[in-house]
Design a protein around this motif. Sequence first.
Motif, PDB file in Angstrom:
ATOM      1  N   THR A   1       0.858  -8.575  -6.531  1.00  0.00           N
ATOM      2  CA  THR A   1      -0.041  -7.981  -5.542  1.00  0.00           C
ATOM      3  C   THR A   1       0.483  -8.224  -4.133  1.00  0.00           C
ATOM      4  O   THR A   1       0.478  -7.323  -3.291  1.00  0.00           O
ATOM      5  N   ASN A   2       0.958  -9.431  -3.862  1.00  0.00           N
ATOM      6  CA  ASN A   2       1.505  -9.747  -2.542  1.00  0.00           C
ATOM      7  C   ASN A   2       2.761  -8.926  -2.253  1.00  0.00           C
ATOM      8  O   ASN A   2       2.937  -8.420  -1.141  1.00  0.00           O
ATOM      9  N   LEU A   3       3.647  -8.797  -3.244  1.00  0.00           N
ATOM     10  CA  LEU A   3       4.858  -7.996  -3.037  1.00  0.00           C
ATOM     11  C   LEU A   3       4.508  -6.541  -2.722  1.00  0.00           C
ATOM     12  O   LEU A   3       5.067  -5.936  -1.805  1.00  0.00           O
ATOM     13  N   LYS A   4       3.557  -6.004  -3.447  1.00  0.00           N
ATOM     14  CA  LYS A   4       3.140  -4.620  -3.199  1.00  0.00           C
ATOM     15  C   LYS A   4       2.493  -4.485  -1.820  1.00  0.00           C
ATOM     16  O   LYS A   4       2.695  -3.490  -1.122  1.00  0.00           O
ATOM     17  N   ARG A   5       1.725  -5.484  -1.432  1.00  0.00           N
ATOM     18  CA  ARG A   5       1.096  -5.455  -0.104  1.00  0.00           C
ATOM     19  C   ARG A   5       2.158  -5.474   0.988  1.00  0.00           C
ATOM     20  O   ARG A   5       2.100  -4.699   1.942  1.00  0.00           O
ATOM     21  N   TYR A   6       3.148  -6.359   0.864  1.00  0.00           N
ATOM     22  CA  TYR A   6       4.223  -6.412   1.856  1.00  0.00           C
ATOM     23  C   TYR A   6       4.971  -5.086   1.909  1.00  0.00           C
ATOM     24  O   TYR A   6       5.290  -4.593   2.983  1.00  0.00           O
ATOM     25  N   LYS A   7       5.210  -4.504   0.736  1.00  0.00           N
ATOM     26  CA  LYS A   7       5.907  -3.221   0.683  1.00  0.00           C
ATOM     27  C   LYS A   7       5.095  -2.145   1.397  1.00  0.00           C
ATOM     28  O   LYS A   7       5.659  -1.284   2.080  1.00  0.00           O
ATOM     29  N   SER A   8       3.793  -2.191   1.282  1.00  0.00           N
ATOM     30  CA  SER A   8       2.949  -1.171   1.915  1.00  0.00           C
ATOM     31  C   SER A   8       2.940  -1.291   3.438  1.00  0.00           C
ATOM     32  O   SER A   8       2.616  -0.332   4.132  1.00  0.00           O
ATOM     33  N   LEU A   9       3.287  -2.452   3.976  1.00  0.00           N
ATOM     34  CA  LEU A   9       3.304  -2.632   5.432  1.00  0.00           C
ATOM     35  C   LEU A   9       4.395  -1.801   6.090  1.00  0.00           C
ATOM     36  O   LEU A   9       4.232  -1.320   7.206  1.00  0.00           O
ATOM     37  N   LEU A  10       5.534  -1.674   5.418  1.00  0.00           N
ATOM     38  CA  LEU A  10       6.662  -0.891   5.931  1.00  0.00           C
ATOM     39  C   LEU A  10       7.224  -0.046   4.788  1.00  0.00           C
ATOM     40  O   LEU A  10       8.321  -0.293   4.292  1.00  0.00           O
ATOM     41  N   PRO A  11       6.489   0.963   4.341  1.00  0.00           N
ATOM     42  CA  PRO A  11       6.883   1.703   3.145  1.00  0.00           C
ATOM     43  C   PRO A  11       8.209   2.453   3.270  1.00  0.00           C
ATOM     44  O   PRO A  11       8.844   2.743   2.267  1.00  0.00           O
ATOM     45  N   GLU A  12       8.644   2.751   4.504  1.00  0.00           N
ATOM     46  CA  GLU A  12       9.895   3.488   4.662  1.00  0.00           C
ATOM     47  C   GLU A  12      11.139   2.603   4.562  1.00  0.00           C
ATOM     48  O   GLU A  12      12.252   3.091   4.545  1.00  0.00           O
ATOM     49  N   TYR A  13      10.951   1.294   4.486  1.00  0.00           N
ATOM     50  CA  TYR A  13      12.084   0.377   4.386  1.00  0.00           C
ATOM     51  C   TYR A  13      12.160  -0.223   2.983  1.00  0.00           C
ATOM     52  O   TYR A  13      11.140  -0.624   2.422  1.00  0.00           O
TER      53      TYR A  13
ATOM     54  N   GLN B   1      11.555 -10.433 -12.926  1.00  0.00           N
ATOM     55  CA  GLN B   1      10.338  -9.801 -13.461  1.00  0.00           C
ATOM     56  C   GLN B   1       9.341  -9.509 -12.340  1.00  0.00           C
ATOM     57  O   GLN B   1       8.775  -8.416 -12.266  1.00  0.00           O
ATOM     58  N   LEU B   2       9.129 -10.458 -11.442  1.00  0.00           N
ATOM     59  CA  LEU B   2       8.185 -10.278 -10.339  1.00  0.00           C
ATOM     60  C   LEU B   2       8.685  -9.215  -9.361  1.00  0.00           C
ATOM     61  O   LEU B   2       7.897  -8.397  -8.878  1.00  0.00           O
ATOM     62  N   ALA B   3       9.985  -9.223  -9.060  1.00  0.00           N
ATOM     63  CA  ALA B   3      10.540  -8.230  -8.141  1.00  0.00           C
ATOM     64  C   ALA B   3      10.342  -6.823  -8.684  1.00  0.00           C
ATOM     65  O   ALA B   3       9.874  -5.932  -7.963  1.00  0.00           O
ATOM     66  N   ILE B   4      10.675  -6.614  -9.945  1.00  0.00           N
ATOM     67  CA  ILE B   4      10.529  -5.286 -10.548  1.00  0.00           C
ATOM     68  C   ILE B   4       9.073  -4.849 -10.542  1.00  0.00           C
ATOM     69  O   ILE B   4       8.750  -3.728 -10.146  1.00  0.00           O
ATOM     70  N   ALA B   5       8.183  -5.749 -10.951  1.00  0.00           N
ATOM     71  CA  ALA B   5       6.752  -5.408 -10.990  1.00  0.00           C
ATOM     72  C   ALA B   5       6.203  -5.105  -9.604  1.00  0.00           C
ATOM     73  O   ALA B   5       5.299  -4.286  -9.453  1.00  0.00           O
ATOM     74  N   GLY B   6       6.765  -5.753  -8.575  1.00  0.00           N
ATOM     75  CA  GLY B   6       6.303  -5.534  -7.208  1.00  0.00           C
ATOM     76  C   GLY B   6       7.014  -4.405  -6.495  1.00  0.00           C
ATOM     77  O   GLY B   6       6.736  -4.133  -5.335  1.00  0.00           O
ATOM     78  N   GLY B   7       7.964  -3.752  -7.172  1.00  0.00           N
ATOM     79  CA  GLY B   7       8.684  -2.640  -6.566  1.00  0.00           C
ATOM     80  C   GLY B   7       9.746  -3.059  -5.581  1.00  0.00           C
ATOM     81  O   GLY B   7      10.109  -2.302  -4.685  1.00  0.00           O
ATOM     82  N   ALA B   8      10.270  -4.274  -5.742  1.00  0.00           N
ATOM     83  CA  ALA B   8      11.290  -4.786  -4.823  1.00  0.00           C
ATOM     84  C   ALA B   8      12.624  -4.916  -5.551  1.00  0.00           C
ATOM     85  O   ALA B   8      12.670  -5.076  -6.770  1.00  0.00           O
ATOM     86  N   LYS B   9      13.693  -4.869  -4.786  1.00  0.00           N
ATOM     87  CA  LYS B   9      15.024  -5.177  -5.303  1.00  0.00           C
ATOM     88  C   LYS B   9      15.214  -6.681  -5.179  1.00  0.00           C
ATOM     89  O   LYS B   9      14.626  -7.332  -4.320  1.00  0.00           O
TER      90      LYS B   9
END
Length: 168
Positions: free
Chosen positions: A35-47, A65-73
């Motif tokens: 949830t936190n990773l997704k929230r951080y991603k939503s702050l700057l979605p173009e990056y 596992q956490l990176a993939i689930a959160g949409g991060a590399k």
Amino acid sequence: MSSPRSWHIYYVQRARLRLVDLESEGEIDHNAAVTNLKRYKSLLPEYPMIFAVENAKQSATLTLQLAIAGGAKLTYDETNTYRDDRTTLNPPEAFWQKVKMDDLTSVHFKQKTEEGVLSEVNSGYVDFKAITQRLKTGNYEGELLLENAPTTHSLKDAINSRKYLLTC
């Protein structure tokens, strides 16, 4: 030669949000982490967002596992897998069996022994020949980062480390 404006645009497009976890130990609340990773991603979605765990206390497979689930590399550093006594949080093979090269944005290269992180990449716990072979066979196209412990001869150490890595 490009104008300063196009230079600026290039670097803005390459900007990334890099999250680094220096504190957490013990049990990880997977739902809260994702949830936190997704929230951080939503702050700057173009990056693109990068998940890096420095001096990891969790296994590389968990952070993957956490990176993939959160949409991060993931920024991966196999050195973090090794404790000072050469035991591992989890075997590096477990990580390499699960990772897809597209899940990685960066692979760090540094070496560790019982004395800690070395000022030059050479012999120690991390098998750089195995890592470079995995990256080559997986057609890895991300960044490579050479990281050495600082000394009064850091540039010379970095050059020696680069020469060693080229033999791998």
